[in-house]
Structure formats: structure tokens, C-alpha cells
Write an enzyme that holds these catalytic residues in place. Structure first.
Site, PDB file in Angstrom:
ATOM      1  N   ARG A   1       0.844  -1.191   0.000  1.00 58.70           N
ATOM      2  CA  ARG A   1       0.000   0.000   0.000  1.00 58.70           C
ATOM      3  C   ARG A   1       0.879   1.240   0.000  1.00 58.70           C
ATOM      4  O   ARG A   1       1.893   1.293   0.723  1.00 58.70           O
ATOM      5  CB  ARG A   1      -0.893   0.040   1.254  1.00 58.70           C
TER       6      ARG A   1
ATOM      7  N   GLU B   1      -4.572   7.437  -5.102  1.00 60.43           N
ATOM      8  CA  GLU B   1      -4.651   6.704  -6.376  1.00 60.43           C
ATOM      9  C   GLU B   1      -5.826   7.206  -7.193  1.00 60.43           C
ATOM     10  O   GLU B   1      -6.941   7.248  -6.675  1.00 60.43           O
ATOM     11  CB  GLU B   1      -4.785   5.199  -6.100  1.00 60.43           C
TER      12      GLU B   1
ATOM     13  N   HIS C   1      -1.388   0.235  -9.780  1.00 59.40           N
ATOM     14  CA  HIS C   1      -2.017  -0.739  -8.886  1.00 59.40           C
ATOM     15  C   HIS C   1      -2.506  -1.978  -9.673  1.00 59.40           C
ATOM     16  O   HIS C   1      -3.704  -2.288  -9.718  1.00 59.40           O
ATOM     17  CB  HIS C   1      -3.184  -0.094  -8.117  1.00 59.40           C
TER      18      HIS C   1
HETATM   19  N1  LIG Z   1      -0.741  -4.337  -5.247  1.00 57.45           N
HETATM   20  C1  LIG Z   1      -1.731  -5.178  -5.223  1.00 57.45           C
HETATM   21  O1  LIG Z   1      -2.533  -5.237  -6.123  1.00 57.45           O
HETATM   22  C2  LIG Z   1      -1.869  -6.088  -4.045  1.00 57.45           C
HETATM   23  C3  LIG Z   1      -2.369  -7.380  -4.227  1.00 57.45           C
HETATM   24  C4  LIG Z   1      -2.503  -8.207  -3.109  1.00 57.45           C
HETATM   25  C5  LIG Z   1      -2.158  -7.727  -1.861  1.00 57.45           C
HETATM   26  N2  LIG Z   1      -1.730  -6.455  -1.733  1.00 57.45           N
HETATM   27  C6  LIG Z   1      -1.380  -5.920  -0.439  1.00 57.45           C
HETATM   28  O2  LIG Z   1      -0.278  -6.640   0.081  1.00 57.45           O
HETATM   29  C7  LIG Z   1      -0.357  -6.655   1.480  1.00 57.45           C
HETATM   30  C8  LIG Z   1      -0.132  -8.058   1.988  1.00 57.45           C
HETATM   31  O3  LIG Z   1      -1.091  -8.949   1.492  1.00 57.45           O
HETATM   32  P1  LIG Z   1      -1.102 -10.454   2.020  1.00 57.45           P
HETATM   33  O4  LIG Z   1      -2.179 -11.130   1.275  1.00 57.45           O
HETATM   34  O5  LIG Z   1       0.242 -10.998   2.016  1.00 57.45           O
HETATM   35  O6  LIG Z   1      -1.584 -10.211   3.507  1.00 57.45           O
HETATM   36  P2  LIG Z   1      -1.211 -11.097   4.769  1.00 57.45           P
HETATM   37  O7  LIG Z   1      -2.141 -10.672   5.828  1.00 57.45           O
HETATM   38  O8  LIG Z   1      -1.158 -12.526   4.396  1.00 57.45           O
HETATM   39  O9  LIG Z   1       0.257 -10.628   5.151  1.00 57.45           O
HETATM   40  C9  LIG Z   1       0.552  -9.414   5.765  1.00 57.45           C
HETATM   41  C10 LIG Z   1       1.699  -9.669   6.728  1.00 57.45           C
HETATM   42  O10 LIG Z   1       2.144  -8.408   7.209  1.00 57.45           O
HETATM   43  C11 LIG Z   1       2.546  -8.633   8.540  1.00 57.45           C
HETATM   44  N3  LIG Z   1       2.672  -7.390   9.262  1.00 57.45           N
HETATM   45  C12 LIG Z   1       1.718  -6.713   9.941  1.00 57.45           C
HETATM   46  N4  LIG Z   1       2.266  -5.624  10.508  1.00 57.45           N
HETATM   47  C13 LIG Z   1       3.576  -5.625  10.172  1.00 57.45           C
HETATM   48  C14 LIG Z   1       4.664  -4.758  10.467  1.00 57.45           C
HETATM   49  N5  LIG Z   1       4.490  -3.671  11.201  1.00 57.45           N
HETATM   50  N6  LIG Z   1       5.866  -5.052   9.956  1.00 57.45           N
HETATM   51  C15 LIG Z   1       6.032  -6.151   9.211  1.00 57.45           C
HETATM   52  N7  LIG Z   1       5.050  -7.011   8.901  1.00 57.45           N
HETATM   53  C16 LIG Z   1       3.841  -6.744   9.381  1.00 57.45           C
HETATM   54  C17 LIG Z   1       1.502  -9.564   9.090  1.00 57.45           C
HETATM   55  O11 LIG Z   1       1.966 -10.226  10.239  1.00 57.45           O
HETATM   56  C18 LIG Z   1       1.284 -10.505   7.939  1.00 57.45           C
HETATM   57  O12 LIG Z   1       2.102 -11.646   8.052  1.00 57.45           O
HETATM   58  C19 LIG Z   1      -1.709  -6.055   1.824  1.00 57.45           C
HETATM   59  O13 LIG Z   1      -1.555  -4.702   2.132  1.00 57.45           O
HETATM   60  C20 LIG Z   1      -2.474  -6.146   0.573  1.00 57.45           C
HETATM   61  O14 LIG Z   1      -3.470  -5.210   0.467  1.00 57.45           O
HETATM   62  C21 LIG Z   1      -1.556  -5.635  -2.793  1.00 57.45           C
HETATM   63  O1  LIG Z   2      -5.410  -5.584  -1.597  1.00 56.28           O
HETATM   64  C1  LIG Z   2      -5.562  -6.130  -2.669  1.00 56.28           C
HETATM   65  O2  LIG Z   2      -6.169  -7.200  -2.821  1.00 56.28           O
HETATM   66  C2  LIG Z   2      -4.926  -5.519  -3.857  1.00 56.28           C
HETATM   67  O3  LIG Z   2      -4.421  -4.280  -3.592  1.00 56.28           O
HETATM   68  C3  LIG Z   2      -5.777  -5.539  -5.070  1.00 56.28           C
HETATM   69  O4  LIG Z   2      -6.562  -4.408  -5.182  1.00 56.28           O
HETATM   70  P1  LIG Z   2      -7.574  -4.301  -6.400  1.00 56.28           P
HETATM   71  O5  LIG Z   2      -8.662  -5.270  -6.129  1.00 56.28           O
HETATM   72  O6  LIG Z   2      -8.056  -2.907  -6.394  1.00 56.28           O
HETATM   73  O7  LIG Z   2      -6.810  -4.652  -7.629  1.00 56.28           O
END
Ligand SMILES: NC(=O)c1ccc[n+]([C@@H]2O[C@H](COP(=O)([O-])OP(=O)(O)OC[C@H]3O[C@@H](n4cnc5c(N)ncnc54)[C@H](O)[C@@H]3O)[C@@H](O)[C@H]2O)c1
Ligand SMILES: O=C(O)[C@H](O)COP(=O)(O)O
Length: 603
Positions: free
Chosen positions: A291, A320, A339
Site C-alpha cells: 500500500r 490513487e 495498482h
Molecule cells: N498491489 C496489489 O494489487 C496487491 C495485491 C494483493 C495484496 N496487496 C497488499 O499486500 C499486502 C499483503 O497482502 P497479504 O495477502 O500478504 O496479507 P497477509 O495478511 O497474508 O500478510 C501481511 C503480513 O504483514 C505482517 N505485518 C503486519 N504488521 C507488520 C509490520 N508492522 N511489519 C512487518 N510485517 C507486518 C503480518 O503479520 C502478515 O504476516 C496487503 O496490504 C495487501 O493489500 C496488494
Molecule cells: O489488496 C488487494 O487485494 C490488492 O491491492 C488488489 O486491489 P484491487 O482489487 O483494487 O486490484
């Protein structure tokens, strides 16, 4: 004389996938045939959105608003169950206008589901489904306060996000985007775009969850040395992937590349700032597919300009889309995508189906496995507890009606008697339904599993639970349940037990809830319809007298039960009635000389 009234309605139909038509049937103004959607809003152009009037017509199907593009398979699944309104790119005002017509809302990361949205929903919105992982765009506290369930689809886009992280890592280190743009601009700049190698370099994965660990696995395949920082990660999982878990500062000081994978929360907001950049190795390269808000973007710019950060690759931004004049977007050392982490065909079909199934399940009353703001109760536990859910709600309702008017209920104890081991008994659901029973008869708030604890806390109501472990084989989840209300007076003094609390007991018999004790008096009545509780001196003829009064008033008695401490002493008679008796009938019952007190309780 015929009176005609002429009026003109100008209404906007916010459910733009449904057409609203009016057809005059005669030339008089009296008769119009109007074909309408299940519900609609009309407004005056002179009024603000708050003045929109919502008209709901009878329709058994719920309405689901899909506010961002969702995979077709998910839409089809939703359509098989509900009216589906796919309206993308709504302004905040348009979303607020539509929301009062919707039972569920599905979003991705682009829609801000603010407190206002829940306020405008007027209590109708029951589920917000986030087709993805991050729920930082949903005001979860406001959802909870409004009893709205928030669910996400946490697994289907993990691989897509991890692959995108790796794509950014490799593209950044070899200047792919910049070199591509240069070549398309007619240049051939081989010396300018010399990259850096990944093999043997240290990658710090910040947030070792689903995406972080998949990134780590792939980076190891590229020959990188991978370390990770995550205060909550299990060392075993890290070890299984061959990743060393390190402290935050160790990660910062030893990494050549840092990849962000934590959620955006108040604790992680801008955790990469001037101070943390100053602790990094000079020339570090940063990837962010988590994020935008976890990085202070101004501080990143300063770190890029000072050379601490050599390059960064960002998929996500604080705002965004970022503003057109954003210095970050224009910076030569940045590789950017809008994104796109979850944007693969496979991931989008996956999240669409995952969220559609969860939202439909939640609208059917099932508890969601991916609930963000409610306890996740497995389906088998839920079906075993279903009759006790009805019992606890009714016991709560009865107990609160026994409280004398001015005594505020502040402390309630729920006692569960069971032969099951405490670990086998999940009482969260039962605590929520007792709370519902206690609060709903005395207020207009709607209480469910999502907001029960919040509402209880808000009203200063402390609910404690106690488990009595019984001997014997645990055939039923619970043998009986007691609800005690402490420090109150009762309208029905006999409901006060020796402990000084209002106390009622109940149990499930043949799948149905029964009241089994009032204060110290044993009773045995099925909890349905309304109940009259009478305390009398135990003597012949009372049942007949009460029965006659009710019969004269045309009130149907469904059952009667008498519980007494000893023959000829005091007894509590419980009468189940299908209709509520009139005040006159109740006065006549109270006038029977042997009756010392009585109360009417509604279930
Ligand atoms: N760019 C995209 O399109 C996209 C897609 C999927 C996920 N994401 C983002 O990626 C992130 C992670 O997703 P995920 O599915 O792995 O989630 P997840 O919950 O499986 O993993 C997140 C991890 O972060 C850890 N965490 C929490 N606080 C922390 C800190 N202060 N320092 C270090 N680690 C910490 C948690 O313990 C957890 O293990 C989320 O923010 C999600 O929205 C973005
Ligand atoms: O948190 C998520 O799952 C990702 O950031 C994906 O976001 P989106 O659904 O807007 O592509």
C-alpha cells in the site's frame, strides 16, 4: 363531484441498469400504471442528496451493488441469487445515494467505503465484500457500529501480487521501463541503462504473510539471499522457505533490496520515513506492491535525491491515481504501475468467485469464513449451536423485561452448563444473541453478531460468561443456560434468586427453547408467543380462574405450567398466550386474591 389532484413527480433512478416507466391508462389523472424497479429513489433538484426519498417495493431478492469491475463468473453467481447493480466509477455522493437501496456492496481498492456510506445506508446494508485483500479503503469500525459485516477475498490474488512484485524487482534492476520508453522515443542508449544483478544480493521482505512468503520463495529461485521482518510471522514457516527472520533495523541495514508486503494499518502507516531511510544501506532499491501509505512519499523523494535509495518500483500510492504533477511519478529512477498487483485474468476470476460466494453466503445468514469484523464460526459449530442461539436470545429478552423500569442494566452474567471440554464450546455467538435479546426490547438499535460487543460496550453493559462443567457424556453442546442480571430491582420479585440477581434458566428440548427456572421456581414452558408469569399461594382453582378470564377475552392459552417450592406454599404459574391480553384482562388476573404478583413478557 369528482375531485382531481394533479401532481408531477420528477425522479432520478440511481439503479441505472433498471428502467422506470410511467404509462397513463386514461386521460384522467386518477389512474396510472407505473412499472417500477424493486426500489428507487426520487429527489427534488432543489434538495441535497440527504433529502433523497427511497421507496422500497416488495421484493424477496436482495440487491447487491457491485461498485468496481468484477470477474464475470462472480457476477453470474451473484445474479443467481440477487438483483445485481453494476455501477462503476460512482462519485462518493452517488454511492451514498444508492446505498440505502442495497443489502450488499462489493468493491475493490478504488472505492472508499466511509462512515457516511454506512450512515446513508439507513441500516439496510448488511455486507461489504472486498474483492481482494486490503480493507484499508473500508471504515471497518463504522461498519461494525452499523452491524454491517465486512468480508474480504484474501487468497485468490496472492500469486498475482507476488509475481508482480518479482516483475517490478527485475524490471527496476534492469531499467526495463525507462529503456523501453527511450527506445520508443527513437533513442539507443545502451550505456545509460546498465542495470544491477540480483543474484547473491540480499532482499528484505517486510511483511512475511501470503504475498511476502511467495515473493521470498521466488526471490530465492533467482539466487537472492532472503531475509524477512514480520513481528507476527512464525519462525517455522520462514525456516521451511529458507528465510531468516530479522529485526526491523537489521532488515533495513543489511538489505540491497527491500520489498513491502504488510497491510496498511495505523501501525504501518508511513513506517518508511526519513528516519527509516537514514538507516538503510546507501543505494538500496525498494519495491512496494503493498500500500502506498506505508511509505512517506516525500521522504522517499528526498532519499532518492540524496542517493540513499538508488531506485524504487511502486505499484501503489498514497493517493490513487497520484496527482498528474507528482514528482514521484516523474522521477527517472522510478518504475511505476497503476495498482496492477492483482490484475491478472486468473486472479480477478478467483477473487470474483471467492467474494461472490462469501457475500451470498452472508446474505443467506451463514457466517463468513473470511469475515473481517465478526468471529468466524465454522459451519458445523453453527448448526450445532442453532437451537441455543434461539434460546439465548429469548432468555435475554425475558430477563430484561423482568427489570423494573428505572433500574439500569449494567452487569449480566451468562452461565453455560455443559459436559463438553471448554475448548469445544465456542460461546461468542451465544454471547452476541444474549446481548441482542437484552438490548433490542429496550431500544431501537439493531444488534447482530457483528456489532453486539460494540453496542454492549457503548451502553455500558458488561457481559461476563461462566462455564459450569458437568459430569457425564457430552451428548448436547449445552445442558442449560442461565442469564443473571445483577444489581437491579425486578417487576416480578419472584425472579430474584437467593443471590439477589434476576435469574432465569433455559434449555433446549427436542430442538426447541424452553424456560426451566424463574428465580428459585422451577417451570417448564416452551418459549413462544407471550408469557404471563403469576406468583400465587398454591391452592386449588387458580388455574381455572385465570383460564376463564383469558377465555372471556378471547385469548388463546397455548400452555400452562405451575412450579412450586412446596405444596400449599408459593407457586409460580407460567401461562403461554397466543394473543396479548388486554389491560382489563390483566387487571382481572391481578385481582384474583391468591395472586400476589404477575407480569406479561413478550418474546
Ligand atoms: N498491489 C496489489 O494489487 C496487491 C495485491 C494483493 C495484496 N496487496 C497488499 O499486500 C499486502 C499483503 O497482502 P497479504 O495477502 O500478504 O496479507 P497477509 O495478511 O497474508 O500478510 C501481511 C503480513 O504483514 C505482517 N505485518 C503486519 N504488521 C507488520 C509490520 N508492522 N511489519 C512487518 N510485517 C507486518 C503480518 O503479520 C502478515 O504476516 C496487503 O496490504 C495487501 O493489500 C496488494
Ligand atoms: O489488496 C488487494 O487485494 C490488492 O491491492 C488488489 O486491489 P484491487 O482489487 O483494487 O486490484
Amino acid at each position: 363531484m369528482a375531485v382531481t389532484t394533479s401532481f408531477h413527480l420528477n425522479f432520478t433512478n440511481p439503479l441505472n441498469n433498471i428502467t422506470t416507466t410511467t404509462t397513463p391508462l386514461s386521460s384522467s389523472f386518477l389512474s396510472w400504471k407505473i412499472s417500477l424497479p424493486s426500489s428507487f429513489t426520487f429527489s427534488s433538484p432543489h434538495r441535497k442528496p440527504k433529502s433523497f426519498i427511497t421507496v422500497s417495493l416488495m421484493n424477496s431478492k436482495p440487491t447487491i451493488l457491485v461498485a468496481e469491475k468484477l470477474g464475470e463468473a462472480g457476477i453470474d453467481l451473484l445474479k443467481s441469487f440477487a438483483n445485481v447493480d453494476c455501477s462503476y466509477n460512482l462519485s462518493p455522493e452517488e454511492l451514498c445515494t444508492k446505498i440505502s437501496l442495497c443489502d450488499a456492496l462489493i468493491v475493490r481498492s478504488g472505492t472508499k467505503v466511509t462512515r457516511e456510506v454506512f450512515e446513508f445506508s439507513g441500516g439496510r446494508l448488511k455486507v461489504v465484500g472486498r474483492a481482494g485483500v486490503g480493507i484499508d479503503n473500508v471504515d471497518v469500525s463504522a461498519a461494525t457500529e452499523h452491524g454491517c459485516l465486512v468480508i474480504n477475498a484474501p487468497t485468490a490474488n496472492t500469486i498475482a501480487a507476488a509475481e508482480h512484485g518479482i516483475a517490478l524487482l527485475t524490471a527496476m534492476s534492469r531499467n526495463i521501463a525507462q529503456a523501453c520508453a527511450s527506445l520508443k522515443a527513437g533513442k539507443w542508449q545502451r550505456n545509460k541503462y546498465v542495470g544491477v544483478s540480483l543474484v547473491g544480493k540480499t532482499l528484505a521482505v517486510m511483511g512475511f504473510g501470503k504475498v511476502g512468503s511467495e515473493v521470498a520463495r521466488r526471490a530465492k529461485g533467482l539466487g537472492m539471499h532472503v531475509i524477512a521482518h514480520d513481528p507476527y510471522a512464525s519462525a517455522d514457516r520462514a525456516q521451511a522457505i529458507g528465510v531468516e527472520l530479522v529485526t526491523f533495523d537489521e532488515a533495513l541495514s543489511s538489505a540491497d533490496f527491500i520489498s513491502m508486503h504488510m497491510p496498511l494499518t495505523p501501525a504501518t502507516s508511513q513506517m518508511f520515513n526519513d528516519d527509516t531511510f537514514s538507516k538503510m544501506k546507501k543505494g538500496v532499491r525498494i519495491v512496494n506492491v503493498a500500500r502506498g501509505g506505508v511509505i512517506d512519499e516525500e521522504a522517499l523523494l528526498r532519499a532518492l535525491d540524496s542517493g540513499i535509495v538508488a531506485q524504487a518500483a511502486l505499484d501503489v500510492f498514497i493517493e490513487e491515481p497520484p496527482p498528474n504533477d507528482s514528482k514521484l511519478v516523474q522521477h527517472e529512477s522510478l518504475t511505476l504501475t497503476p495498482h496492477l498487483g492483482a490484475s491478472t485474468t486468473e486472479a480477478q476470476e478467483g477473487v470474483a468467485v471467492e467474494i461472490a460466494e462469501a457475500v451470498v453466503g452472508a446474505l443467506k445468514g451463514e457466517l463468513a469464513a473470511t469475515a473481517v469484523n465478526a468471529p468466524m464460526v465454522p459451519a458445523e459449530v453453527l448448526s450445532a449451536l442453532a437451537p441455543y442461539v434461539a434460546l439465548t436470545e429469548k432468555l435475554g429478552r425475558l430477563a430484561v423485561q423482568l427489570v423494573a423500569g428505572s433500574s439500569g442494566v449494567k452487569s449480566v452474567k451468562v452461565t453455560y452448563a455443559s459436559a463438553r471440554a471448554p475448548d469445544d464450546l465456542d460461546t461468542r455467538l451465544l454471547r452476541a444473541t444474549v446481548t441482542k435479546g437484552l438490548i433490542e426490547p429496550i431500544s431501537s438499535v439493531f444488534v447482530n453478531l457483528v456489532n453486539a460487543d460494540f453496542i454492549a460496550k457503548q451502553r455500558g453493559l458488561k457481559i461476563t460468561e461462566e462455564l459450569i462443567l458437568l459430569d457425564g457424556s457430552p451428548e448436547n453442546p449445552l445442558e442449560f443456560i442461565q442469564v443473571h442480571i445483577a444489581n437491579v430491582e425486578s417487576k416480578f420479585a419472584s425472579a430474584i434468586a437467593d443471590s439477589g440477581d434476576i435469574k432465569i434458566d433455559g434449555r433446549v428440548k427436542d430442538g426447541k427453547p424452553y424456560l426451566t427456572k424463574v428465580g428459585s421456581f422451577p417451570v417448564d414452558v416452551s418459549l413462544e408467543g407471550s408469557l404471563i408469569l403469576c406468583r400465587q399461594v398454591d391452592q386449588p382453582g387458580i388455574i381455572g380462574k385465570v383460564g376463564r378470564i383469558l377465555a372471556e377475552e378471547n385469548v388463546n392459552v397455548s400452555f400452562m405450567s405451575v412450579g412450586r417450592t412446596a405444596p400449599g406454599k408459593q407457586a409460580v404459574m407460567t401461562i403461554g398466550v397466543d394473543e396479548e391480553p388486554s389491560g382489563v384482562a390483566l387487571k382481572k388476573i391481578g385481582g384474583i386474591p391468591a395472586i400476589e404478583e404477575f407480569v406479561l413478557l413478550k418474546l
